[in-house]
Write a protein that holds these residues in place. Structure first.
Motif, PDB file in Angstrom:
ATOM      1  N   ILE A 188      43.702 -28.383 -10.828  1.00 37.96           N
ATOM      2  CA  ILE A 188      42.861 -29.071 -11.807  1.00 37.96           C
ATOM      3  C   ILE A 188      41.741 -28.126 -12.227  1.00 37.96           C
ATOM      4  N   ILE A 189      41.414 -28.164 -13.505  1.00 37.91           N
ATOM      5  CA  ILE A 189      40.338 -27.335 -14.050  1.00 37.91           C
ATOM      6  C   ILE A 189      39.122 -28.225 -14.240  1.00 37.91           C
ATOM      7  N   ILE A 190      38.015 -27.822 -13.651  1.00 35.11           N
ATOM      8  CA  ILE A 190      36.794 -28.630 -13.669  1.00 35.11           C
ATOM      9  C   ILE A 190      35.731 -27.905 -14.487  1.00 35.11           C
ATOM     10  N   ALA A 191      35.182 -28.597 -15.483  1.00 40.54           N
ATOM     11  CA  ALA A 191      34.068 -28.062 -16.259  1.00 40.54           C
ATOM     12  C   ALA A 191      32.770 -28.425 -15.542  1.00 40.54           C
ATOM     13  N   THR A 192      31.883 -27.460 -15.434  1.00 38.70           N
ATOM     14  CA  THR A 192      30.608 -27.673 -14.757  1.00 38.70           C
ATOM     15  C   THR A 192      29.547 -26.811 -15.430  1.00 38.70           C
ATOM     16  N   SER A 193      28.364 -26.793 -14.873  1.00 32.10           N
ATOM     17  CA  SER A 193      27.313 -25.956 -15.449  1.00 32.10           C
ATOM     18  C   SER A 193      27.573 -24.489 -15.121  1.00 32.10           C
ATOM     19  N   LYS A 194      27.064 -23.619 -15.954  1.00 35.77           N
ATOM     20  CA  LYS A 194      27.285 -22.180 -15.755  1.00 35.77           C
ATOM     21  C   LYS A 194      26.617 -21.716 -14.456  1.00 35.77           C
ATOM     22  N   GLY A 195      27.365 -20.978 -13.652  1.00 37.72           N
ATOM     23  CA  GLY A 195      26.832 -20.470 -12.390  1.00 37.72           C
ATOM     24  C   GLY A 195      26.681 -21.515 -11.312  1.00 37.72           C
ATOM     25  N   ALA A 196      27.348 -22.688 -11.470  1.00 39.11           N
ATOM     26  CA  ALA A 196      27.229 -23.753 -10.465  1.00 39.11           C
ATOM     27  C   ALA A 196      27.827 -23.302  -9.135  1.00 39.11           C
ATOM     28  N   ALA A 197      27.248 -23.792  -8.042  1.00 37.51           N
ATOM     29  CA  ALA A 197      27.748 -23.456  -6.704  1.00 37.51           C
ATOM     30  C   ALA A 197      29.105 -24.105  -6.482  1.00 37.51           C
ATOM     31  N   VAL A 198      30.037 -23.313  -5.948  1.00 38.01           N
ATOM     32  CA  VAL A 198      31.371 -23.801  -5.604  1.00 38.01           C
ATOM     33  C   VAL A 198      31.453 -23.879  -4.084  1.00 38.01           C
ATOM     34  N   ARG A 199      31.928 -25.013  -3.576  1.00 41.09           N
ATOM     35  CA  ARG A 199      31.914 -25.262  -2.135  1.00 41.09           C
ATOM     36  C   ARG A 199      33.319 -25.572  -1.619  1.00 41.09           C
ATOM     37  N   ALA A 200      33.538 -25.241  -0.337  1.00 41.15           N
ATOM     38  CA  ALA A 200      34.816 -25.537   0.311  1.00 41.15           C
ATOM     39  C   ALA A 200      34.953 -27.041   0.489  1.00 41.15           C
ATOM     40  N   ILE A 201      36.130 -27.577   0.217  1.00 43.38           N
ATOM     41  CA  ILE A 201      36.324 -29.020   0.318  1.00 43.38           C
ATOM     42  C   ILE A 201      36.715 -29.439   1.729  1.00 43.38           C
ATOM     43  N   PHE A 202      37.013 -28.466   2.621  1.00 44.72           N
ATOM     44  CA  PHE A 202      37.342 -28.800   4.009  1.00 44.72           C
ATOM     45  C   PHE A 202      37.156 -27.541   4.847  1.00 44.72           C
ATOM     46  N   GLU A 203      36.913 -27.745   6.137  1.00 44.15           N
ATOM     47  CA  GLU A 203      36.725 -26.608   7.033  1.00 44.15           C
ATOM     48  C   GLU A 203      38.027 -25.823   7.183  1.00 44.15           C
ATOM     49  N   GLY A 204      37.902 -24.534   7.458  1.00 41.35           N
ATOM     50  CA  GLY A 204      39.085 -23.697   7.619  1.00 41.35           C
ATOM     51  C   GLY A 204      38.691 -22.241   7.732  1.00 41.35           C
ATOM     52  N   GLU A 205      39.652 -21.368   7.487  1.00 42.05           N
ATOM     53  CA  GLU A 205      39.432 -19.918   7.590  1.00 42.05           C
ATOM     54  C   GLU A 205      39.796 -19.263   6.268  1.00 42.05           C
ATOM     55  N   VAL A 206      38.926 -18.392   5.785  1.00 39.28           N
ATOM     56  CA  VAL A 206      39.193 -17.649   4.560  1.00 39.28           C
ATOM     57  C   VAL A 206      40.294 -16.626   4.858  1.00 39.28           C
ATOM     58  N   ARG A 207      41.414 -16.753   4.157  1.00 43.72           N
ATOM     59  CA  ARG A 207      42.538 -15.841   4.405  1.00 43.72           C
ATOM     60  C   ARG A 207      42.634 -14.733   3.385  1.00 43.72           C
ATOM     61  N   ARG A 208      42.029 -14.889   2.222  1.00 42.03           N
ATOM     62  CA  ARG A 208      42.056 -13.822   1.237  1.00 42.03           C
ATOM     63  C   ARG A 208      40.995 -14.048   0.182  1.00 42.03           C
ATOM     64  N   VAL A 209      40.356 -12.963  -0.236  1.00 37.72           N
ATOM     65  CA  VAL A 209      39.452 -12.959  -1.388  1.00 37.72           C
ATOM     66  C   VAL A 209      39.988 -11.897  -2.332  1.00 37.72           C
ATOM     67  N   MET A 210      40.387 -12.331  -3.522  1.00 38.94           N
ATOM     68  CA  MET A 210      41.042 -11.419  -4.473  1.00 38.94           C
ATOM     69  C   MET A 210      40.311 -11.436  -5.807  1.00 38.94           C
ATOM     70  N   VAL A 211      40.522 -10.397  -6.568  1.00 36.56           N
ATOM     71  CA  VAL A 211      40.050 -10.327  -7.949  1.00 36.56           C
ATOM     72  C   VAL A 211      41.276 -10.176  -8.833  1.00 36.56           C
ATOM     73  N   ILE A 212      41.484 -11.119  -9.748  1.00 36.50           N
ATOM     74  CA  ILE A 212      42.634 -11.101 -10.642  1.00 36.50           C
ATOM     75  C   ILE A 212      42.115 -11.060 -12.071  1.00 36.50           C
ATOM     76  N   PRO A 213      42.503 -10.041 -12.850  1.00 32.01           N
ATOM     77  CA  PRO A 213      42.021  -9.933 -14.235  1.00 32.01           C
ATOM     78  C   PRO A 213      42.307 -11.204 -15.027  1.00 32.01           C
ATOM     79  N   GLY A 214      41.291 -11.679 -15.716  1.00 31.99           N
ATOM     80  CA  GLY A 214      41.423 -12.889 -16.519  1.00 31.99           C
ATOM     81  C   GLY A 214      41.117 -14.162 -15.770  1.00 31.99           C
ATOM     82  N   SER A 215      41.090 -14.084 -14.430  1.00 33.28           N
ATOM     83  CA  SER A 215      40.827 -15.275 -13.624  1.00 33.28           C
ATOM     84  C   SER A 215      39.673 -15.097 -12.657  1.00 33.28           C
ATOM     85  N   GLY A 216      39.034 -13.940 -12.668  1.00 32.12           N
ATOM     86  CA  GLY A 216      37.888 -13.704 -11.803  1.00 32.12           C
ATOM     87  C   GLY A 216      38.273 -13.648 -10.340  1.00 32.12           C
ATOM     88  N   TYR A 217      37.331 -14.060  -9.493  1.00 30.70           N
ATOM     89  CA  TYR A 217      37.586 -14.078  -8.045  1.00 30.70           C
ATOM     90  C   TYR A 217      38.441 -15.285  -7.682  1.00 30.70           C
TER      91      TYR A 217
END
Length: 464
Positions: free
Chosen positions: A368-397
């Protein structure tokens, strides 16, 4: 007996008035719900107005404006329906008040008529001599007592009748005042409903104008659709590759643990066999000795190895107790997970959808694509472990968080505050939303996978 007959109308009033008031209270509770819903809808309309204001800062019409206008129209239509329901309750309350006023007026007239008869009778028998004569003309002392008590009860009854008239008149005045207040409220509500309908027509007109201008830019919109489709394919390929690697790593780890367990069991079996043979040889040697020796102690049997209960499924992503607990916790919170942003609305639903302008063209969303204010904080919806942080052209982080066999993916981030291997808590900030320069608003995409199977995030997050 005469006393009871004259008391019956008053008893009817005592029974009817509370029942009418109780019915009014029941309607009031429902109307309070409508008032609460109206406030919530008005708040959502205010948020939609703010979103539209942000998108209008762009020099050209955009899909953001069209979506914001359609959202406003939808919310305002719901608000008008809510107002109409409130008007229905008010009309029902007015009709009930009319009936109560008529009933009270009739009872009041009856009480006044009965009281007038009492006054006339009292006037005709106002002489103290007649009252004493009535008491002393009794044939016995007990009869005189009964006559005296009758006169006393008659005076008390007449006083109560006067009090009943006053109380009924007060109830009638209150009911009339309530009726008048309801009429005024109905007039105000009808005026509000008319104003909302007028605003709705203006919103529809503005929406049609924006839609007409956007249809004149179909080539540009088609190019944007193709670009987003290409970007989404890159994101999905990268996410699926990470999930496959996670599954493969979990499988290799499980196989290595199983091999180690088998080797340990084999080594234990060999030691037990060697000990058994040594004990047998020692026993044979002792039988040939001249002096009998005490029998050797029995070799203790190894304690039975308790089998580990099989997991609920053969999914290797739940091979450890920690992973299984995360999966179960994630599933138990289905429909109750928080949104990844504090304020926002869904502008792109999961799965295949018709394009907002070119309805003959379908777009496929992996989340789902959510519209919000520019630079709004994005938060994890559940506890867990970060398995990858990637940069994809056209889609950001893109941040991938694993919760047992579930993965939540946060796409279109402008900045990130976590790294691979970090343990995150529910509602912990992991980055900020990217900015759509064309529509002048913030955007973030939330995806949920169960293994390699995509899920509809709207079934997992809380309703708004």
């Amino acid at each position: 007996m005469l006393y009871l007959k004259k008391l019956i109308p008053f008893l009817l009033i005592i029974w009817l008035v509370p029942a009418a008031l109780q019915a009014q209270n029941n309607n009031q509770l429902s109307r309070e719900d409508l008032e609460r819903r109206k406030r919530e809808l008005q708040k959502e309309i205010d948020e939609a107005n703010q979103a539209l204001k942000e998108t209008k800062r762009s020099t050209r019409e955009s899909l953001g404006q069209l979506r914001a206008l359609r959202n406003k129209i939808y919310l305002r239509t719901r608000l008008i329906n809510n107002i109409n329901e409130e008007i229905t309750f008010i009309n029902r309350d007015i009709n009930t008040a009319y009936r109560d006023v008529k009933t009270l007026q009739k009872d009041l007239d009856t009480l006044k008529a009965q009281y007038a008869q009492l006054v006339v009778y009292a006037y005709k028998n106002r002489s103290a001599y007649d009252m004493l004569n009535f008491v002393f003309s009794a044939q016995s002392f007990n009869d005189a007592i009964r006559r005296y008590q009758y006169l006393k009860q008659y005076r008390d009854y007449r006083r109560r009748q006067a009090d009943n008239i006053v109380e009924t008149q007060e109830l009638l005045n209150k009911k009339i005042a309530h009726l008048q207040g309801q009429k005024e409220k109905r007039a105000q509500t009808l005026e509000s409903e008319q104003e909302q309908r007028k605003t709705l027509e203006e919103d529809k007109k503005e929406k049609d104008e924006v839609l007409s201008k956007l249809k004149g830019r179909e080539k540009e919109l088609l190019a944007d659709i193709n670009k987003r489709k290409k970007d989404a394919q890159q994101v999905q390929s990268a996410i699926r590759a990470v999930i496959r690697r996670e599954i493969e790593e979990a499988r290799r780890k499980a196989e290595a643990e199983e091999l180690a367990r088998r080797k340990a069991a084999e080594e234990r079996r060999r030691r037990e066999e060697a000990a058994r043979k040594a004990a047998a040889a020692a026993a044979a040697a002792n039988n040939t000795a001249t002096v009998a020796a005490p029998p050797p102690a029995e070799t203790p049997k190894p304690a039975p190895v308790e089998e580990t209960p099989a997991p609920r499924s053969s999914n290797v992503l739940e091979a450890t107790p920690e992973a299984l607990a995360l999966s179960e916790g994630f599933e138990n919170n289905r429909g109750k997970l928080p949104w990844p942003v504090t304020n926002g609305n869904i502008i792109g639903h999961f799965g295949r959808q018709h394009h907002a302008v070119m309805e003959r063209i379908n777009v496929e969303n992996d989340g789902i694509i959510i519209a919000t204010s520019k630079g709004a904080a994005v938060r994890a919806i559940f506890e867990g472990e970060v398995r990858r942080v990637m940069v994809i052209p056209g889609s950001g982080y893109v941040v991938m968080i694993r919760h047992g066999q579930y993965f939540t993916n946060y796409v279109r981030l402008q900045t990130v505050t976590v790294k691979t291997g970090d343990k995150v808590r529910t509602s912990q900030m992991i980055g900020t939303a990217s900015t759509n320069d064309i529509e002048n608003q913030g955007e973030v995409e939330l995806q949920i996978y169960k293994g390699t199977a995509k899920q509809n995030p709207e079934y997992w997050i809380m309703k708004r």
